[in-house]
Design an enzyme around this catalytic site. Structure first.
Site, PDB file in Angstrom:
ATOM      1  N   TYR A  24      40.577   5.347 -38.217  1.00 18.60           N
ATOM      2  CA  TYR A  24      40.858   6.678 -37.665  1.00 18.60           C
ATOM      3  C   TYR A  24      40.179   6.887 -36.322  1.00 18.60           C
ATOM      4  CZ  TYR A  24      36.226   7.186 -39.655  1.00 18.60           C
ATOM      5  OH  TYR A  24      34.904   6.981 -39.958  1.00 18.60           O
ATOM      6  N   THR A  26      37.599   4.380 -33.334  1.00 16.58           N
ATOM      7  CA  THR A  26      37.543   3.421 -32.223  1.00 16.58           C
ATOM      8  C   THR A  26      38.230   2.094 -32.525  1.00 16.58           C
ATOM      9  OG1 THR A  26      35.391   2.593 -32.936  1.00 16.58           O
ATOM     10  CG2 THR A  26      35.393   4.431 -31.353  1.00 16.58           C
ATOM     11  N   LEU A  27      38.624   1.851 -33.788  1.00 17.04           N
ATOM     12  CA  LEU A  27      39.327   0.610 -34.111  1.00 17.04           C
ATOM     13  C   LEU A  27      40.827   0.717 -33.839  1.00 17.04           C
ATOM     14  CD1 LEU A  27      37.515  -0.333 -37.432  1.00 17.04           C
ATOM     15  CD2 LEU A  27      37.567  -1.750 -35.377  1.00 17.04           C
ATOM     16  N   GLU A  99      30.728  -1.767 -38.794  1.00 17.29           N
ATOM     17  CA  GLU A  99      30.507  -0.402 -39.279  1.00 17.29           C
ATOM     18  C   GLU A  99      29.115  -0.210 -39.895  1.00 17.29           C
ATOM     19  OE1 GLU A  99      32.508   1.756 -38.385  1.00 17.29           O
ATOM     20  OE2 GLU A  99      34.512   0.909 -38.237  1.00 17.29           O
TER      21      GLU A  99
END
Length: 192
Positions: A24, A26-27, A99
């Site tokens: 949802y 920065t990926l 993460e």
């Protein structure tokens, strides 16, 4: 002794073990950490499944350095739009590393989604036969509540260029402070 009998066929491990990961922040395509996703796609460890939306509302907020966080508070906030990827075990361990799972930055937990683009059933129906669970990286419980308060109960439905404006890459943040230090400073500072 007949060693060969114990070996499992290599194909089963790969297909059975993929995880669906809902991204949802920065990926996603067009954002700073998508380079990791591109690496995983190139190596065959991830593939984009499409744009999806959470079935329930969740708060999506920004923390320090405009880092996005999904808070595990279903029923509050907005239905969040993001991208869904099928990820191999190797890909998942690289995402977990990014993460900060082992360091208490984020937690990876299940989330329920519905397709945002194509009309028709939600993911559950589509995957009723396989044992697929969709997971997302949520803010860690240790700071989730403070982060929600610090954002004054305001959240958004998608992390867009607008929310990402002012995002600071990890390598450009003060290096003597940990990720959790940054969060502690952020939640204790006055709102701007």
């Amino acid at each position: 002794m007949g060693h060969g009998t114990m070996a499992t066929p290599p194909t089963t491990t790969i297909t059975a073990k993929t995880t669906l990961v809902f991204t949802y922040g920065t990926l996603k395509r067009g954002f700073s950490n998508h380079v990791l996703m591109q690496d995983l796609i190139r190596s065959g460890d991830a593939s984009l499944k499409g744009v999806y939306q959470t079935l329930e509302k969740y708060p999506l907020v920004c923390g320090p350095y405009r880092v996005p966080f999904l808070l595990n508070k279903p029923g509050t906030g907005h239905r969040v739009t993001g991208e869904l990827y099928v990820v191999s075990p190797r890909g998942l361990s690289r995402l977990d590393e990014l993460e900060g799972i082992a360091r208490g930055h984020y937690v990876r937990q299940p989330i329920r989604l519905a397709a945002a683009e194509k009309e028709g059933g939600d993911l559950e129906a589509e995957h009723a036969t396989s044992s697929c669970v969709v997971e997302a990286y949520y803010a860690h419980k240790s700071y989730e509540e403070e982060l929600w308060k610090r954002n004054g109960g305001r959240s958004f439905g998608a992390y867009t260029e607008n929310e990402a404006r002012g995002y600071v890459k990890r390598k450009d943040r003060p290096q003597h402070l940990t990720f959790l230090d940054h969060i502690r400073i952020f939640v204790s500072s006055p709102c701007d």
